[in-house]
Design an enzyme around this catalytic site. Structure first.
Site, PDB file in Angstrom:
ATOM      1  N   GLY A 131      45.443  76.944  49.164  1.00 38.51           N
ATOM      2  CA  GLY A 131      44.218  76.388  48.478  1.00 38.51           C
ATOM      3  C   GLY A 131      43.349  75.308  48.961  1.00 38.51           C
ATOM      4  O   GLY A 131      42.833  74.693  48.421  1.00 38.51           O
TER       5      GLY A 131
ATOM      6  N   ASN B 196      40.593  76.093  50.450  1.00 37.75           N
ATOM      7  CA  ASN B 196      38.988  76.132  49.832  1.00 37.75           C
ATOM      8  C   ASN B 196      39.021  75.719  48.654  1.00 37.75           C
ATOM      9  O   ASN B 196      37.891  75.296  48.101  1.00 37.75           O
ATOM     10  CB  ASN B 196      38.831  77.901  49.992  1.00 37.75           C
ATOM     11  CG  ASN B 196      38.479  78.572  51.382  1.00 37.75           C
ATOM     12  OD1 ASN B 196      37.293  77.923  51.971  1.00 37.75           O
ATOM     13  ND2 ASN B 196      39.115  79.046  52.222  1.00 37.75           N
TER      14      ASN B 196
ATOM     15  N   LEU C  93      44.584  87.385  46.455  1.00 39.13           N
ATOM     16  CA  LEU C  93      44.786  88.416  47.380  1.00 39.13           C
ATOM     17  C   LEU C  93      44.705  89.764  46.434  1.00 39.13           C
ATOM     18  O   LEU C  93      45.018  90.739  47.173  1.00 39.13           O
ATOM     19  CB  LEU C  93      46.136  88.366  47.979  1.00 39.13           C
ATOM     20  CG  LEU C  93      45.881  87.392  49.042  1.00 39.13           C
ATOM     21  CD1 LEU C  93      47.291  87.237  49.627  1.00 39.13           C
ATOM     22  CD2 LEU C  93      45.057  87.633  50.247  1.00 39.13           C
TER      23      LEU C  93
ATOM     24  N   ASN D  31      33.480  85.964  46.407  1.00 35.06           N
ATOM     25  CA  ASN D  31      34.879  85.986  47.140  1.00 35.06           C
ATOM     26  C   ASN D  31      34.429  85.210  48.488  1.00 35.06           C
ATOM     27  O   ASN D  31      33.398  85.429  49.072  1.00 35.06           O
ATOM     28  CB  ASN D  31      35.242  87.301  47.436  1.00 35.06           C
ATOM     29  CG  ASN D  31      36.497  87.356  48.292  1.00 35.06           C
ATOM     30  OD1 ASN D  31      37.475  86.527  48.032  1.00 35.06           O
ATOM     31  ND2 ASN D  31      36.638  88.134  49.171  1.00 35.06           N
TER      32      ASN D  31
ATOM     33  N   HIS E 137      35.611  85.475  52.702  1.00 38.78           N
ATOM     34  CA  HIS E 137      36.423  86.105  53.426  1.00 38.78           C
ATOM     35  C   HIS E 137      36.253  85.435  54.837  1.00 38.78           C
ATOM     36  O   HIS E 137      35.136  84.942  55.313  1.00 38.78           O
ATOM     37  CB  HIS E 137      35.974  87.629  53.532  1.00 38.78           C
ATOM     38  CG  HIS E 137      36.727  88.444  54.165  1.00 38.78           C
ATOM     39  ND1 HIS E 137      37.823  88.913  54.016  1.00 38.78           N
ATOM     40  CD2 HIS E 137      36.427  88.848  55.559  1.00 38.78           C
ATOM     41  CE1 HIS E 137      38.314  89.681  55.043  1.00 38.78           C
ATOM     42  NE2 HIS E 137      37.590  89.565  56.009  1.00 38.78           N
TER      43      HIS E 137
ATOM     44  N   ASP F 168      36.204  93.371  49.387  1.00 36.80           N
ATOM     45  CA  ASP F 168      35.314  92.776  50.536  1.00 36.80           C
ATOM     46  C   ASP F 168      33.946  93.400  50.787  1.00 36.80           C
ATOM     47  O   ASP F 168      33.578  93.469  51.918  1.00 36.80           O
ATOM     48  CB  ASP F 168      35.854  92.730  52.093  1.00 36.80           C
ATOM     49  CG  ASP F 168      37.216  91.761  51.889  1.00 36.80           C
ATOM     50  OD1 ASP F 168      37.247  90.793  51.211  1.00 36.80           O
ATOM     51  OD2 ASP F 168      38.218  92.150  52.784  1.00 36.80           O
TER      52      ASP F 168
HETATM   53  C1  GRF Z   1      41.156  81.759  53.715  1.00 34.57           C
HETATM   54  O1  GRF Z   1      40.873  82.076  55.005  1.00 34.57           O
HETATM   55  C2  GRF Z   1      40.001  82.518  52.863  1.00 34.57           C
HETATM   56  O2  GRF Z   1      39.106  83.140  53.410  1.00 34.57           O
HETATM   57  C3  GRF Z   1      41.091  84.067  52.701  1.00 34.57           C
HETATM   58  O3  GRF Z   1      42.356  83.267  52.565  1.00 34.57           O
HETATM   59  C4  GRF Z   1      42.640  82.012  53.316  1.00 34.57           C
HETATM   60  C5  GRF Z   1      42.766  81.017  52.092  1.00 34.57           C
HETATM   61  O4  GRF Z   1      42.954  79.755  52.544  1.00 34.57           O
HETATM   62  N1  GRF Z   1      40.475  84.824  51.687  1.00 34.57           N
HETATM   63  P1  GRF Z   1      42.969  78.838  51.410  1.00 34.57           P
HETATM   64  O5  GRF Z   1      44.195  79.195  50.354  1.00 34.57           O
HETATM   65  O6  GRF Z   1      41.966  78.623  50.746  1.00 34.57           O
HETATM   66  O7  GRF Z   1      43.633  77.620  52.266  1.00 34.57           O
END
Ligand code: GRF
Length: 190
Positions: free
Chosen positions: A16, A18, A85, A102, A104, A145
């Site tokens: 998490g 992001n 995921l 999303n 990526h 994606d």
């Molecule tokens: C990130 O690289 C995101 O782009 C991908 O999974 C990773 C998740 O990282 N979809 P986090 O859980 O946000 O640290």
């Protein structure tokens, strides 16, 4: 003029970081606010980040069940998949068309699709000999994606990069890009 911040739901499966970038950027924003966090995994570190920020969380019992997901999304106006995921059911994609995004960790349309997540993405980028990678934010459609690209931030691939070093560089770009896109979209929604 926005009366109330746009309500943002964030779907997560992992640590998490992001999500954290959104919590940090939006916590006192008049434009958008993270109002709920949904995870398909009870042990996702992201849930703890949400709790610490005082944001309600839901652990989905069956992420493939559209009724459960729909109920858990509640009154969300914008949905962000941040390290989520699971494929989102077509009926939910339809409900949030143009309002579900999303992030990526590569420059789509390359290095995406089913099974392309985590380190596999960065391994594939390095194996390809690409000199650039980066972060992509795109609208969610019925395939992994593949939805329309909204924004990208490029980073260089450096000589001697490993999947770890490249992932770390891309992740920093993700943390800059995602809040920017969410705020831009939120401004357009209301
Ligand atoms: C990130 O690289 C995101 O782009 C991908 O999974 C990773 C998740 O990282 N979809 P986090 O859980 O946000 O640290």
């Amino acid at each position: 003029m926005i009366d109330q911040p746009v309500r943002v739901a964030v779907l997560v499966s992992g640590g998490g970081t992001n999500l954290q970038s959104l919590l940090d950027a939006l916590h006192d924003s008049p434009i958008a606010r993270v109002t709920r966090v949904l995870s398909n995994r009870p042990d996702a570190g992201a849930l703890e980040r949400a709790r610490r920020a005082g944001v309600p969380t839901t652990v989905l019992r069956d992420p493939g069940d559209p009724a459960e997901l729909q109920a858990a999304l509640g009154d969300a106006q914008l949905v962000v998949l941040a390290g989520y995921l699971k494929l989102v059911h077509a009926s939910i994609v339809a409900r949030f068309r143009g309002r579900m995004i999303n992030i990526h960790p590569a420059l789509l349309p390359e290095f995406g699709g089913p099974g392309m997540y985590g380190h596999r993405v960065h391994e594939a980028v390095l194996a390809s000999g690409a000199t650039e990678s980066g972060a992509t934010v795109h609208f969610v459609d019925e395939e992994f994606d593949r939805g329309a690209i909204i924004a990208q931030e490029k980073v260089p691939v450096e000589p001697g990069d490993t999947p770890d070093t490249l992932a770390a560089r891309v992740l920093k770009a993700e943390h800059r890009l995602l809040p920017k896109v969410v705020l831009d979209l939120a401004r357009r929604i209301v």
